[in-house]
Every structure is written in C-alpha cells, then in structure tokens.
Scaffold this active site. Sequence first.
Site, PDB file in Angstrom:
ATOM      1  N   ASP A  34       4.579  -5.268  -4.678  1.00 48.74           N
ATOM      2  CA  ASP A  34       3.665  -5.140  -5.810  1.00 48.74           C
ATOM      3  C   ASP A  34       2.960  -6.469  -5.988  1.00 48.74           C
ATOM      4  OD1 ASP A  34       3.678  -2.876  -8.388  1.00 48.74           O
ATOM      5  OD2 ASP A  34       2.567  -4.741  -8.640  1.00 48.74           O
ATOM      6  N   HIS A 142       4.614  13.644  -2.097  1.00 49.58           N
ATOM      7  CA  HIS A 142       4.483  13.619  -3.552  1.00 49.58           C
ATOM      8  C   HIS A 142       5.858  13.812  -4.193  1.00 49.58           C
ATOM      9  CE1 HIS A 142       2.553  15.586  -7.362  1.00 49.58           C
ATOM     10  NE2 HIS A 142       2.807  14.314  -7.549  1.00 49.58           N
ATOM     11  N   ASN A 145       8.903  12.471 -11.142  1.00 51.72           N
ATOM     12  CA  ASN A 145       9.527  11.522 -12.054  1.00 51.72           C
ATOM     13  C   ASN A 145      10.528  12.232 -12.985  1.00 51.72           C
ATOM     14  OD1 ASN A 145       9.847   9.126 -13.558  1.00 51.72           O
ATOM     15  ND2 ASN A 145       8.274   9.762 -14.989  1.00 51.72           N
TER      16      ASN A 145
HETATM   17  N1  LIG Z   1       3.861   8.970 -13.196  1.00 57.41           N
HETATM   18  C1  LIG Z   1       4.242  10.086 -12.617  1.00 57.41           C
HETATM   19  O1  LIG Z   1       4.973  10.929 -13.195  1.00 57.41           O
HETATM   20  C2  LIG Z   1       3.789  10.382 -11.199  1.00 57.41           C
HETATM   21  C3  LIG Z   1       4.381  11.447 -10.507  1.00 57.41           C
HETATM   22  C4  LIG Z   1       4.017  11.685  -9.176  1.00 57.41           C
HETATM   23  C5  LIG Z   1       3.064  10.875  -8.572  1.00 57.41           C
HETATM   24  N2  LIG Z   1       2.488   9.842  -9.286  1.00 57.41           N
HETATM   25  C6  LIG Z   1       1.504   9.010  -8.576  1.00 57.41           C
HETATM   26  O2  LIG Z   1       2.172   7.832  -8.152  1.00 57.41           O
HETATM   27  C7  LIG Z   1       1.266   6.724  -8.149  1.00 57.41           C
HETATM   28  C8  LIG Z   1       1.807   5.629  -9.026  1.00 57.41           C
HETATM   29  O3  LIG Z   1       1.994   6.122 -10.343  1.00 57.41           O
HETATM   30  P1  LIG Z   1       2.925   5.352 -11.393  1.00 57.41           P
HETATM   31  O4  LIG Z   1       3.099   6.280 -12.542  1.00 57.41           O
HETATM   32  O5  LIG Z   1       4.098   4.777 -10.706  1.00 57.41           O
HETATM   33  O6  LIG Z   1       1.924   4.157 -11.814  1.00 57.41           O
HETATM   34  P2  LIG Z   1       2.263   2.776 -12.529  1.00 57.41           P
HETATM   35  O7  LIG Z   1       1.045   2.400 -13.288  1.00 57.41           O
HETATM   36  O8  LIG Z   1       3.581   2.863 -13.244  1.00 57.41           O
HETATM   37  O9  LIG Z   1       2.486   1.764 -11.280  1.00 57.41           O
HETATM   38  C9  LIG Z   1       1.489   1.432 -10.364  1.00 57.41           C
HETATM   39  C10 LIG Z   1       1.873   0.067  -9.751  1.00 57.41           C
HETATM   40  O10 LIG Z   1       1.006  -0.184  -8.640  1.00 57.41           O
HETATM   41  C11 LIG Z   1       0.779  -1.578  -8.591  1.00 57.41           C
HETATM   42  N3  LIG Z   1      -0.402  -1.820  -7.754  1.00 57.41           N
HETATM   43  C12 LIG Z   1      -1.707  -1.561  -8.013  1.00 57.41           C
HETATM   44  N4  LIG Z   1      -2.474  -1.907  -6.955  1.00 57.41           N
HETATM   45  C13 LIG Z   1      -1.619  -2.400  -6.006  1.00 57.41           C
HETATM   46  C14 LIG Z   1      -1.801  -2.910  -4.691  1.00 57.41           C
HETATM   47  N5  LIG Z   1      -3.015  -2.982  -4.145  1.00 57.41           N
HETATM   48  N6  LIG Z   1      -0.725  -3.320  -4.016  1.00 57.41           N
HETATM   49  C15 LIG Z   1       0.515  -3.249  -4.550  1.00 57.41           C
HETATM   50  N7  LIG Z   1       0.746  -2.776  -5.798  1.00 57.41           N
HETATM   51  C16 LIG Z   1      -0.309  -2.359  -6.504  1.00 57.41           C
HETATM   52  C17 LIG Z   1       0.618  -1.971 -10.044  1.00 57.41           C
HETATM   53  O11 LIG Z   1       0.810  -3.367 -10.232  1.00 57.41           O
HETATM   54  C18 LIG Z   1       1.715  -1.108 -10.702  1.00 57.41           C
HETATM   55  O12 LIG Z   1       2.944  -1.829 -10.787  1.00 57.41           O
HETATM   56  C19 LIG Z   1      -0.084   7.301  -8.596  1.00 57.41           C
HETATM   57  O13 LIG Z   1      -0.813   7.655  -7.480  1.00 57.41           O
HETATM   58  C20 LIG Z   1       0.337   8.518  -9.404  1.00 57.41           C
HETATM   59  O14 LIG Z   1      -0.681   9.481  -9.486  1.00 57.41           O
HETATM   60  C21 LIG Z   1       2.841   9.572 -10.570  1.00 57.41           C
END
Ligand SMILES: NC(=O)c1ccc[n+]([C@@H]2O[C@H](COP(=O)([O-])OP(=O)(O)OC[C@H]3O[C@@H](n4cnc5c(N)ncnc54)[C@H](O)[C@@H]3O)[C@@H](O)[C@H]2O)c1
Length: 298
Positions: A34, A142, A145
């Site tokens: 990250d 995919h 959570n």
């Molecule tokens: N939240 C959910 O329930 C859920 C479920 C399934 C899939 N997703 C998908 O998973 C992905 C992440 O979602 P999340 O909820 O964990 O988001 P989040 O906002 O909790 O975390 C995203 C992280 O990515 C990091 N980041 C951004 N750009 C980066 C880069 N270039 N290199 C390294 N790190 C980087 C950020 O610093 C952050 O810590 C998204 O694509 C989302 O659609 C989310």
Amino acid sequence: MTPKDTVVVVGAGLMGTGIAHAFASGGYPVTLVDTQPQALARARQTIEKILADGVRLGKSSQEDAAAALERLHSAGALGGAPSQAALVIETATEKMDIKQAIVREAENLFGEDTVIATNTSALSITEIASVARLPARVIGMHFFNPVHKMKLVEIVRGLQTSKPTVHKAQQWSQAIGKTSIEVNEAPGFTTSRISALLGNEAMYMLAEGVASAEDIDTSLRMAFNHPMGPLELGDMTGWDTRLSVLQYLHQTLGEKFRPCPLIVKLVKSGRHGRKTGRGVYEYDDKGVRIPNSGVRPF
Ligand SMILES: NC(=O)c1ccc[n+]([C@@H]2O[C@H](COP(=O)([O-])OP(=O)(O)OC[C@H]3O[C@@H](n4cnc5c(N)ncnc54)[C@H](O)[C@@H]3O)[C@@H](O)[C@H]2O)c1
C-alpha cells in the site's frame, strides 16, 4: 510439503487486509502493498486480531496463527514485493485508472506466468486488461467482506482471459477454503449488480421517509432472512465504494442504477460507513453501533 506460491496483494484497505489474511492462513507467503504506511499498520493490527480471535474460538492453534503472521510481509510499493510471485491481486481503490496503472506496473515487475487478478466490485476486467501486453493472464477474483467469513469468490473472465488463468484462480480459491463461481464479464457480475440495486432502493426508501433506517434493515433481516439489512451492509462496504459501483452500473446498465442522491450526500459529508465511524449509522471508538443513530434525512 511443497512450498506454496507467493502472493502479492495490492491495496491494504478493507478487502486487501482480508485477502492477505486468507492467503497467509492458507499457508501462502504474502506481501501486502500500500502507498499509505498507516493502511499497512492498520491491516497488520486487524489481521493479528482476526488470528487471535480464531485461537480464542478454537478455530486454529496458537502455532498456526503465529506461522500465518510470519508469512505476512508488507511493502510501500509494488517494486518491494518478491518478483517470483505467482499471483498478484490488486484490491486498490475502485477507479479504472488506478487499476490499470497497477496492471501495467505488475507486468513490468513480474514474470510472464504471474497471474494478475483484480478484486474490482464491478468494473470491466476486459478494460482493466486492455493495458496489458498479455491480457490472457488478467482475471477478476472478487472476494467478499469480511473475507474470513464469506465463502464465495466470483471468478470473472474478461474477453481475453485464458482457460489456464481461470483454472489457476479456481485452484487458489479452493486452496484457501472458498467456493468459486465462474462469471462471464458483465457490469457488476452477479453479486454487485443485485446488491447495489437493493442498497440503492433501500436508500431511496430512507430518503422518501418510508421508514427509519433501523426498520428498513429489520424488515430485510426478519422478512427475508438476510443476515444483514442493506443499509448496515452499505456501512460495512463503504458508501464511497458503493457510489463508485452505482455510477458505473448507471453508466453501463441504465437508469435503474441511478445513485440515490442521499448516497451522494453521505459521501460528500464524509459519512462513508464503518471505516469513517459514521455512515447511515454512527459507531463508537470500538466500532460498536450506537443505538438509534440511523441518519434522519429530514
Ligand atoms: N468494500 C467491500 O465490501 C468490497 C467488496 C468486494 C470488492 N471490493 C473492491 O475491492 C477494492 C478495494 O476496496 P476496499 O473497500 O478495500 O477499499 P479501501 O478504500 O478500504 O482500500 C483501498 C486501499 O488501496 C490503497 N491504494 C490506492 N491506490 C493504490 C496503489 N496505486 N497502490 C497501492 N495501494 C493503493 C489505498 O491507500 C487504500 O488503503 C475495490 O475495487 C472495491 O470495489 C470491495
């Protein structure tokens, strides 16, 4: 025991934390990447807590939990991850340009056999893969959570994803105890398409004053046996992520996915959900929901 493939997880947010835990617990060496050092620190703390809870509940031994933690490494940039990785899973912020930049960088850093997976909730795998020299190795994996509790992995094929890539993704999913389904790419796949619609409609009902947030959630839990109501689920997913998904589905699948203006307002106000301490509901310092804290839009 044959050594397990090395896995790199890019993005240490909600999902990256859970995915890293799942692979480390499954015996895989994992590097979590990250750009934000505080995200990496938070992720490690969360994984320590999940492992400690597992020991307390008798689901794993102290030794296994300690070994899983030893397999977990972190890096501030993709270049800091082991170059022999067999699988890179990007789970960074839900934006096409961010995901494509990670695919480009991963192709430059890892060998031709490395599978590049994306945990996008809705975006086109074909479009994410379009920047790759070898799009056959790009695939959707995919997860849901919280990853340590949710059993499904939706394996999503882009137009050019190869069969061997699908096969490897199925094997990795099975090896960490998940059930996988195979989906041909379509916006929102099977899961996010339904879940986004349900959450959006619940939010329209809240905005129209049909019922309180608590009662809308209770109705879905009690009448349809959903384990969570759609508003509490949105707080867990994060309304910022949910809004990005809805905007994309609105653009690709049409009017029925137009994001409810109340979601836009929540996101503008910083009420992103559990991760910011406030979403539809409010949470105390320990993350426990405050009773009767459901947002009143009027
Ligand atoms: N939240 C959910 O329930 C859920 C479920 C399934 C899939 N997703 C998908 O998973 C992905 C992440 O979602 P999340 O909820 O964990 O988001 P989040 O906002 O909790 O975390 C995203 C992280 O990515 C990091 N980041 C951004 N750009 C980066 C880069 N270039 N290199 C390294 N790190 C980087 C950020 O610093 C952050 O810590 C998204 O694509 C989302 O659609 C989310």
